[in-house]
Design a protein around this motif. Structure first.
Motif, PDB file in Angstrom:
ATOM      1  N   TRP A  22       0.856  -1.186   0.000  1.00 52.90           N
ATOM      2  CA  TRP A  22       0.000   0.000   0.000  1.00 52.90           C
ATOM      3  C   TRP A  22       0.890   1.233   0.000  1.00 52.90           C
ATOM      4  O   TRP A  22       1.883   1.285   0.709  1.00 52.90           O
ATOM      5  CB  TRP A  22      -0.871   0.030   1.247  1.00 52.90           C
ATOM      6  N   GLY A  23       0.485   2.222  -0.762  1.00 57.81           N
ATOM      7  CA  GLY A  23       1.227   3.467  -0.791  1.00 57.81           C
ATOM      8  C   GLY A  23       2.218   3.477  -1.936  1.00 57.81           C
ATOM      9  O   GLY A  23       2.163   2.626  -2.812  1.00 57.81           O
ATOM     10  N   PRO A  24       3.097   4.414  -1.909  1.00 53.49           N
ATOM     11  CA  PRO A  24       3.299   5.382  -0.839  1.00 53.49           C
ATOM     12  C   PRO A  24       2.307   6.545  -0.917  1.00 53.49           C
ATOM     13  O   PRO A  24       1.849   6.908  -1.990  1.00 53.49           O
ATOM     14  CB  PRO A  24       4.720   5.878  -1.064  1.00 53.49           C
ATOM     15  N   VAL A  63       4.598   7.227   3.446  1.00 57.00           N
ATOM     16  CA  VAL A  63       4.125   6.120   4.273  1.00 57.00           C
ATOM     17  C   VAL A  63       3.789   4.947   3.362  1.00 57.00           C
ATOM     18  O   VAL A  63       3.121   5.127   2.335  1.00 57.00           O
ATOM     19  CB  VAL A  63       2.863   6.524   5.071  1.00 57.00           C
ATOM     20  N   ILE A  64       4.257   3.756   3.726  1.00 56.18           N
ATOM     21  CA  ILE A  64       3.889   2.532   3.017  1.00 56.18           C
ATOM     22  C   ILE A  64       3.447   1.509   4.054  1.00 56.18           C
ATOM     23  O   ILE A  64       3.734   1.645   5.246  1.00 56.18           O
ATOM     24  CB  ILE A  64       5.035   1.966   2.148  1.00 56.18           C
ATOM     25  N   LEU A  78      -7.208  -0.398   2.914  1.00 59.08           N
ATOM     26  CA  LEU A  78      -6.494  -0.192   4.168  1.00 59.08           C
ATOM     27  C   LEU A  78      -6.689   1.261   4.597  1.00 59.08           C
ATOM     28  O   LEU A  78      -6.428   2.180   3.818  1.00 59.08           O
ATOM     29  CB  LEU A  78      -5.005  -0.488   3.986  1.00 59.08           C
ATOM     30  N   PRO A  79      -7.182   1.491   5.815  1.00 60.79           N
ATOM     31  CA  PRO A  79      -7.387   2.881   6.273  1.00 60.79           C
ATOM     32  C   PRO A  79      -6.102   3.695   6.109  1.00 60.79           C
ATOM     33  O   PRO A  79      -5.015   3.235   6.413  1.00 60.79           O
ATOM     34  CB  PRO A  79      -7.756   2.711   7.746  1.00 60.79           C
ATOM     35  N   GLY A  80      -6.302   4.895   5.628  1.00 60.27           N
ATOM     36  CA  GLY A  80      -5.177   5.799   5.447  1.00 60.27           C
ATOM     37  C   GLY A  80      -4.610   5.782   4.046  1.00 60.27           C
ATOM     38  O   GLY A  80      -3.828   6.644   3.675  1.00 60.27           O
ATOM     39  N   PHE A  81      -5.008   4.803   3.257  1.00 60.07           N
ATOM     40  CA  PHE A  81      -4.461   4.692   1.895  1.00 60.07           C
ATOM     41  C   PHE A  81      -5.540   4.894   0.833  1.00 60.07           C
ATOM     42  O   PHE A  81      -5.286   4.707  -0.338  1.00 60.07           O
ATOM     43  CB  PHE A  81      -3.761   3.353   1.714  1.00 60.07           C
ATOM     44  N   GLU A  82      -6.746   5.279   1.252  1.00 60.58           N
ATOM     45  CA  GLU A  82      -7.793   5.583   0.286  1.00 60.58           C
ATOM     46  C   GLU A  82      -7.533   6.952  -0.304  1.00 60.58           C
ATOM     47  O   GLU A  82      -6.930   7.802   0.338  1.00 60.58           O
ATOM     48  CB  GLU A  82      -9.192   5.612   0.932  1.00 60.58           C
ATOM     49  N   PRO A  83      -8.024   7.174  -1.512  1.00 61.18           N
ATOM     50  CA  PRO A  83      -7.889   8.523  -2.071  1.00 61.18           C
ATOM     51  C   PRO A  83      -8.692   9.522  -1.234  1.00 61.18           C
ATOM     52  O   PRO A  83      -9.776   9.188  -0.765  1.00 61.18           O
ATOM     53  CB  PRO A  83      -8.476   8.396  -3.478  1.00 61.18           C
ATOM     54  N   LEU A  84      -8.164  10.703  -1.027  1.00 62.82           N
ATOM     55  CA  LEU A  84      -8.883  11.730  -0.289  1.00 62.82           C
ATOM     56  C   LEU A  84     -10.001  12.289  -1.167  1.00 62.82           C
ATOM     57  O   LEU A  84      -9.852  12.372  -2.379  1.00 62.82           O
ATOM     58  CB  LEU A  84      -7.935  12.854   0.128  1.00 62.82           C
TER      59      LEU A  84
END
Length: 85
Positions: A18-20, A67-68, A78-84
Motif C-alpha cells: 500500500w502506498g506510498p 508512508v507505506i 487499508l485505512p489511510g491509503f484511500e484517495p482523499l
C-alpha cells in the motif's frame, strides 16, 4: 533503500503493498484532525494537539515523509491509503 525496493520486499514477503502516500495524506485520512477537535473544550489540550497536527502534516516538513504498508489476508481498502475526497 528506496521506497521501490521496500515495496518490492513487501511483495516478495507475500504481502499486498500500500502506498506510498504522504504522511500528511495518511494522517488526515485516518482522522487525526478529529482527535484535535474532540478536545475543543480543553483549550490547552486543543492547542497542544493542533500544533502537533500542524508539525506532523506540514508539507515542507514531516508531512512530506512517505508512508507505506503491507498486509496479508485482509480484504478491502487499508485505512489511510484511500484517495482523499
Amino acid at each position: 533503500m528506496n521506497l521501490s525496493e521496500l515495496l518490492a520486499a513487501v511483495e516478495e514477503a507475500g504481502m499486498r503493498p500500500w502506498g506510498p502516500v504522504s504522511q500528511q495524506e495518511f494522517l488526515y485520512s485516518v482522522g487525526l484532525p478529529g482527535l484535535v477537535e474532540a478536545v475543543r473544550g480543553d483549550l490547552h489540550e486543543y492547542f497542544t494537539r493542533r500544533r502537533a497536527l500542524e508539525q506532523l502534516t506540514d508539507g515542507a516538513g514531516l508531512g512530506r515523509i512517505r508512508v507505506i504498508a503491507g498486509t496479508r489476508g485482509m480484504e478491502g481498502e487499508l485505512p489511510g491509503f484511500e484517495p482523499l475526497p
